[in-house]
Design a protein around this motif. Structure first.
Motif, PDB file in Angstrom:
ATOM      1  N   LEU A  94       0.868  -1.165   0.000  1.00 49.99           N
ATOM      2  CA  LEU A  94       0.000   0.000   0.000  1.00 49.99           C
ATOM      3  C   LEU A  94       0.912   1.224   0.000  1.00 49.99           C
ATOM      4  CD1 LEU A  94      -2.815  -0.933   2.544  1.00 49.99           C
ATOM      5  CD2 LEU A  94      -2.844  -1.099   0.050  1.00 49.99           C
ATOM      6  N   TRP A  95       0.827   1.999  -1.064  1.00 53.45           N
ATOM      7  CA  TRP A  95       1.613   3.223  -1.192  1.00 53.45           C
ATOM      8  C   TRP A  95       0.769   4.376  -0.666  1.00 53.45           C
ATOM      9  CZ3 TRP A  95       6.413   3.487  -4.100  1.00 53.45           C
ATOM     10  CH2 TRP A  95       6.834   2.242  -4.589  1.00 53.45           C
ATOM     11  N   ALA A  96       1.273   5.075   0.334  1.00 58.42           N
ATOM     12  CA  ALA A  96       0.541   6.183   0.942  1.00 58.42           C
ATOM     13  C   ALA A  96       1.036   7.510   0.371  1.00 58.42           C
ATOM     14  CB  ALA A  96       0.730   6.175   2.455  1.00 58.42           C
ATOM     15  N   ILE A  97       0.103   8.333  -0.076  1.00 57.27           N
ATOM     16  CA  ILE A  97       0.395   9.657  -0.609  1.00 57.27           C
ATOM     17  C   ILE A  97      -0.424  10.651   0.201  1.00 57.27           C
ATOM     18  CG2 ILE A  97       0.297  11.143  -2.645  1.00 57.27           C
ATOM     19  CD1 ILE A  97       0.382   8.529  -4.333  1.00 57.27           C
ATOM     20  N   ALA A  98       0.237  11.603   0.845  1.00 54.63           N
ATOM     21  CA  ALA A  98      -0.472  12.464   1.795  1.00 54.63           C
ATOM     22  C   ALA A  98      -0.058  13.924   1.677  1.00 54.63           C
ATOM     23  CB  ALA A  98      -0.210  11.982   3.231  1.00 54.63           C
ATOM     24  N   ARG A  99      -0.976  14.766   2.123  1.00 53.82           N
ATOM     25  CA  ARG A  99      -0.641  16.180   2.318  1.00 53.82           C
ATOM     26  C   ARG A  99      -1.072  16.577   3.722  1.00 53.82           C
ATOM     27  NH1 ARG A  99      -5.267  19.089  -1.397  1.00 53.82           N
ATOM     28  NH2 ARG A  99      -7.005  18.897   0.063  1.00 53.82           N
ATOM     29  N   ASP A 100      -0.326  17.485   4.306  1.00 57.90           N
ATOM     30  CA  ASP A 100      -0.685  18.009   5.624  1.00 57.90           C
ATOM     31  C   ASP A 100       0.007  19.352   5.791  1.00 57.90           C
ATOM     32  OD1 ASP A 100      -1.347  18.559   8.230  1.00 57.90           O
ATOM     33  OD2 ASP A 100      -1.032  16.497   8.926  1.00 57.90           O
ATOM     34  N   GLU A 101      -0.751  20.411   5.650  1.00 62.17           N
ATOM     35  CA  GLU A 101      -0.204  21.757   5.724  1.00 62.17           C
ATOM     36  C   GLU A 101      -0.341  22.371   7.114  1.00 62.17           C
ATOM     37  OE1 GLU A 101      -2.010  24.123   2.690  1.00 62.17           O
ATOM     38  OE2 GLU A 101      -0.873  23.151   1.073  1.00 62.17           O
ATOM     39  N   ARG A 102      -0.861  21.630   8.064  1.00 59.94           N
ATOM     40  CA  ARG A 102      -1.094  22.191   9.388  1.00 59.94           C
ATOM     41  C   ARG A 102       0.166  22.682  10.082  1.00 59.94           C
ATOM     42  NH1 ARG A 102      -4.763  17.345  11.667  1.00 59.94           N
ATOM     43  NH2 ARG A 102      -3.101  16.209  10.551  1.00 59.94           N
ATOM     44  N   PRO A 103       1.320  22.026   9.900  1.00 56.60           N
ATOM     45  CA  PRO A 103       2.525  22.525  10.580  1.00 56.60           C
ATOM     46  C   PRO A 103       2.940  23.936  10.182  1.00 56.60           C
ATOM     47  CG  PRO A 103       2.842  20.243   9.942  1.00 56.60           C
ATOM     48  CD  PRO A 103       1.570  20.713   9.283  1.00 56.60           C
ATOM     49  N   PHE A 104       2.513  24.415   8.995  1.00 56.95           N
ATOM     50  CA  PHE A 104       2.854  25.784   8.614  1.00 56.95           C
ATOM     51  C   PHE A 104       1.613  26.631   8.352  1.00 56.95           C
ATOM     52  CE2 PHE A 104       2.999  23.237   4.724  1.00 56.95           C
ATOM     53  CZ  PHE A 104       2.290  23.998   3.806  1.00 56.95           C
ATOM     54  N   GLY A 105       0.474  26.203   8.876  1.00 56.96           N
ATOM     55  CA  GLY A 105      -0.744  27.004   8.788  1.00 56.96           C
ATOM     56  C   GLY A 105      -1.332  27.106   7.403  1.00 56.96           C
ATOM     57  N   GLY A 106      -1.103  26.086   6.551  1.00 53.09           N
ATOM     58  CA  GLY A 106      -1.660  26.097   5.200  1.00 53.09           C
ATOM     59  C   GLY A 106      -3.164  25.914   5.208  1.00 53.09           C
ATOM     60  N   THR A 107      -3.786  26.243   4.099  1.00 55.75           N
ATOM     61  CA  THR A 107      -5.249  26.213   4.032  1.00 55.75           C
ATOM     62  C   THR A 107      -5.824  24.911   3.475  1.00 55.75           C
ATOM     63  OG1 THR A 107      -5.184  27.254   1.841  1.00 55.75           O
ATOM     64  CG2 THR A 107      -5.357  28.720   3.753  1.00 55.75           C
ATOM     65  N   ALA A 108      -5.023  24.113   2.786  1.00 51.14           N
ATOM     66  CA  ALA A 108      -5.530  22.862   2.212  1.00 51.14           C
ATOM     67  C   ALA A 108      -5.777  21.845   3.325  1.00 51.14           C
ATOM     68  CB  ALA A 108      -4.543  22.291   1.204  1.00 51.14           C
ATOM     69  N   PRO A 109      -6.950  21.204   3.342  1.00 55.81           N
ATOM     70  CA  PRO A 109      -7.227  20.209   4.384  1.00 55.81           C
ATOM     71  C   PRO A 109      -6.321  18.994   4.224  1.00 55.81           C
ATOM     72  CG  PRO A 109      -8.939  20.189   2.720  1.00 55.81           C
ATOM     73  CD  PRO A 109      -8.074  21.364   2.414  1.00 55.81           C
ATOM     74  N   PRO A 110      -5.980  18.337   5.333  1.00 56.60           N
ATOM     75  CA  PRO A 110      -5.116  17.154   5.249  1.00 56.60           C
ATOM     76  C   PRO A 110      -5.834  15.977   4.598  1.00 56.60           C
ATOM     77  CG  PRO A 110      -5.958  17.403   7.481  1.00 56.60           C
ATOM     78  CD  PRO A 110      -6.370  18.634   6.716  1.00 56.60           C
ATOM     79  N   GLY A 111      -5.077  15.117   3.973  1.00 60.77           N
ATOM     80  CA  GLY A 111      -5.657  13.936   3.345  1.00 60.77           C
ATOM     81  C   GLY A 111      -4.593  12.915   3.027  1.00 60.77           C
ATOM     82  N   VAL A 112      -5.003  11.662   2.938  1.00 59.95           N
ATOM     83  CA  VAL A 112      -4.080  10.595   2.571  1.00 59.95           C
ATOM     84  C   VAL A 112      -4.807   9.605   1.666  1.00 59.95           C
ATOM     85  CG1 VAL A 112      -4.605   9.281   4.681  1.00 59.95           C
ATOM     86  CG2 VAL A 112      -2.499   8.809   3.399  1.00 59.95           C
ATOM     87  N   VAL A 113      -4.136   9.179   0.609  1.00 60.40           N
ATOM     88  CA  VAL A 113      -4.682   8.175  -0.305  1.00 60.40           C
ATOM     89  C   VAL A 113      -3.710   7.008  -0.354  1.00 60.40           C
ATOM     90  CG1 VAL A 113      -5.193   7.627  -2.719  1.00 60.40           C
ATOM     91  CG2 VAL A 113      -6.004   9.775  -1.722  1.00 60.40           C
ATOM     92  N   PHE A 114      -4.256   5.807  -0.212  1.00 62.98           N
ATOM     93  CA  PHE A 114      -3.464   4.587  -0.310  1.00 62.98           C
ATOM     94  C   PHE A 114      -3.722   3.949  -1.671  1.00 62.98           C
ATOM     95  CE2 PHE A 114      -4.077   5.299   4.188  1.00 62.98           C
ATOM     96  CZ  PHE A 114      -2.813   5.042   4.716  1.00 62.98           C
ATOM     97  N   CYS A 115      -2.655   3.589  -2.353  1.00 63.12           N
ATOM     98  CA  CYS A 115      -2.744   2.936  -3.655  1.00 63.12           C
ATOM     99  C   CYS A 115      -2.144   1.542  -3.546  1.00 63.12           C
ATOM    100  CB  CYS A 115      -1.985   3.741  -4.709  1.00 63.12           C
ATOM    101  SG  CYS A 115      -2.554   5.443  -4.900  1.00 63.12           S
TER     102      CYS A 115
END
Length: 298
Positions: free
Chosen positions: A48-69
């Motif tokens: 399972l390859w996990a691809i994620a974003r998380d901008e919370r550490p620098f106050g980004g506006t995009a919501p966090p998410g993770v997709v497993f392939c």
């Protein structure tokens, strides 16, 4: 995991992945996924390859998410397929399978690899714990200073983080590189410590990437936390029934873990989303079914 009850959610997960790849900063990691191989009467190793974003550490506006392939292997070809269309910075461990993404011949644009200081630190800690090496201890102290600065600037804007890193961390990093070069000149790579120091030196360019970009983390701990539930569930689920079961496992995990990242109750989300799909939710409005939109819609 053998059933295919959640297969209709596949387009939702595909859309999530497309959304993640529109950004220029992602995390990637992979973990084993045991899959039954009926022809051999035993399990094989899928991933399972996990691809994620998380901008919370620098106050980004995009919501966090993770997709497993899901893939039936760990080869670089899978990373290339899953990340088609992405360009930017990937936060990864030192697995060489990601190197293919940096090649100029790749059609999706430039990719830079930001490496993980937690992995580098782990190399020195292994030596320190086993051999009580004073050199490894010194390296750990130096790395700890990087992390102390990161702790102080967590949650600040990307601009503020970059400024602090340039002013405070960069001089420490330069001293670390001098120290590393000196120690490597004295210690054979045939020794355990020499091997670990060479590992750090090999990935130094990617390890320093966070200094010049406030959106980049010092390590890839965010993605490691994202795959931890998969590792724990692997012990309970035992194996997927076949490759399609592995893909179903990936889809379910993508939805549930993204719900958790956005403080959405997974069962409520899955129930409402599957009911909407069954009722003929328009494909043109699939964006409404993404987990991070769920709270906004009630």
């Amino acid at each position: 995991m053998d059933g295919e009850d959640f297969v209709p959610s596949g387009p939702v997960v595909d859309h999530m992945l497309s959304e993640l790849k529109t950004l220029t900063k992602l995390f990637v990691d992979e973990t084993r996924c045991p899959v039954l191989d009926p022809r051999r009467g035993k399990t094989k190793t899928g991933y399972l390859w996990a691809i994620a974003r998380d901008e919370r550490p620098f106050g980004g506006t995009a919501p966090p998410g993770v997709v497993f392939c899901y893939a039936d292997g760990r080869g670089s070809k899978h990373a290339s397929v899953f990340l088609t269309g992405f360009s930017g910075t990937l936060q990864v461990d030192s697995y060489t399978g990601y190197n293919t993404l940096t090649k100029p011949s790749r059609n999706s644009g430039l990719v830079k690899l930001a490496y993980c200081w937690a992995h580098a630190r782990r190399k020195l800690k292994e030596v320190h714990d086993r051999d009580a090496s004073p050199i490894a201890k010194e390296g750990l102290k130096r790395i700890a200073k990087f992390y102390k600065i990161e702790e102080a600037i967590r949650g600040q804007s990307a601009k503020q983080r970059k400024s602090a890193r340039q002013e405070q961390t960069k001089p420490l990093m330069e001293d670390f590189e001098i120290w590393l070069k000196t120690q490597r000149s004295r210690i054979s790579t045939k020794l355990r410590l020499g091997e670990k120091l060479s590992y750090i030196a090999k990935y130094m360019d990617g390890l320093k990437l966070f200094l010049g970009d406030g959106t980049v983390e010092i390590d890839s701990n965010i993605i490691e936390r994202a795959i931890r539930p998969i590792v724990l569930n692997r012990k309970n689920a035992l194996f997927a029934g076949h490759d399609e079961g592995g893909r179903t496992w990936a889809r379910i995990a993508s939805l549930i873990e993204t719900c958790k990242l956005n403080n959405v109750e997974p069962y409520a989300y899955l129930k409402a989303t599957l009911e909407a799909i069954a009722a003929g939710h328009p494909a043109a409005r699939i964006d409404e079914l993404i987990p991070w939109k769920f709270n906004k819609q009630g």
